[in-house]
Write an enzyme that holds these catalytic residues in place. Sequence first.
Site, mmCIF file in Angstrom:
data_model
loop_
_atom_site.group_PDB
_atom_site.id
_atom_site.type_symbol
_atom_site.label_atom_id
_atom_site.label_comp_id
_atom_site.label_asym_id
_atom_site.label_seq_id
_atom_site.Cartn_x
_atom_site.Cartn_y
_atom_site.Cartn_z
ATOM 1 N N HIS A 232 0.796 -1.222 0.000
ATOM 2 C CA HIS A 232 0.000 0.000 0.000
ATOM 3 C C HIS A 232 0.844 1.296 0.000
ATOM 4 O O HIS A 232 0.797 2.077 -0.952
ATOM 5 C CB HIS A 232 -0.903 0.036 1.239
ATOM 6 C CG HIS A 232 -1.820 -1.140 1.375
ATOM 7 N ND1 HIS A 232 -2.898 -1.375 0.546
ATOM 8 C CD2 HIS A 232 -1.827 -2.149 2.271
ATOM 9 C CE1 HIS A 232 -3.519 -2.477 0.930
ATOM 10 N NE2 HIS A 232 -2.895 -2.976 1.982
ATOM 11 N N ASP A 233 1.583 1.531 1.071
ATOM 12 C CA ASP A 233 2.178 2.854 1.306
ATOM 13 C C ASP A 233 3.184 3.315 0.252
ATOM 14 O O ASP A 233 3.199 4.510 -0.084
ATOM 15 C CB ASP A 233 2.798 2.907 2.710
ATOM 16 C CG ASP A 233 1.720 2.883 3.798
ATOM 17 O OD1 ASP A 233 2.038 2.527 4.939
ATOM 18 O OD2 ASP A 233 0.558 3.221 3.485
#
Length: 303
Positions: A232-233
């Site tokens: 994700h990040d």
Amino acid sequence: MMSLVVDCDPGCDDAIAILLALRHANVKAITTVSGNVPLAQSTENALMTVAVANVETPVYAGASKPLKGPQISNDVSHGSDGLGGLHRFSHSRTSESASACDFLLECVSKDDWVIALGPLTNLAEALARDSEWGKRIGGISIMGGSTSIGNITPVAEFNVFADPHAAAKVYTSGARLKMCGLNLTHQLEVTNETVTLISELGTEKSTFVASLLKFLLNRAEKMIRSRWAPLHDPCAVLAVTHPTLFQFEEYFVEVETQGTLTSGMTVIDQRTTRPRLLPNTLVATQIDATRAIEVLVDSLETQ
Ligand code: RIB
Ligand code: CA
């Protein structure tokens, strides 16, 4: 080179995103928030990550609880120490005495982008003290929300769900916004091959990242019986440092803060049969995942 501040709740993918940002931008500081793990642990994990990267980037601790409502902890998703518990790196670093909010208000300028990788509490606190703050800085690249499914609930993504009032403040702040929601981040998947490739690089950073990825895959195998894990990040970093890897659409985005079933949902106006509400966010819809993984691997080759 882009100038960034990374606001995060490390978190396995946050740590990888920090290393990516350090390689491709001038990271002025890291600010931490409670999210995946309580604030003290997320701050310790940010300090360890900059120690692994062997840089002097300052870390400022921020909010230990959401603006309003109950505090939720997601530590099962990132292991007991928030970084998978597979690879600790001893260091003697400490966080700065100023708060994350003070740093954001006093040291983030029109040339800086804030990469928001956890609950948006620190940014909301800055906006509560200066409602124009969002318009004064370069922009905010958010890993959060979704144009489709949720993760922590059927319709809400964890970072937004953990502090919906903070997220609502950020989306209505007038800041230049980029959003990498789950619809996007699920396109960037980690595989066993990715782990092998990174493990073979043989640097301190690559050994650390390989341990984080192994944890994410092992967790996926336990939770969904498949070694498939989205990264994700790092997407929110790449959306600023490598924008050509993405397709973006301009949409109106706002956050549900009251719903019994929908609290923390990012409500996105994608209507096709009625005029849409004025867009406030560049929403990432596609990523060149193959190229993104290449950029990540390259960023770990140098110590
Ligand atoms: O929903 C994914 C987000 O929640 C990521 O930022 C991950 O680190 C967790 O904080
Ligand atoms: Ca995070």
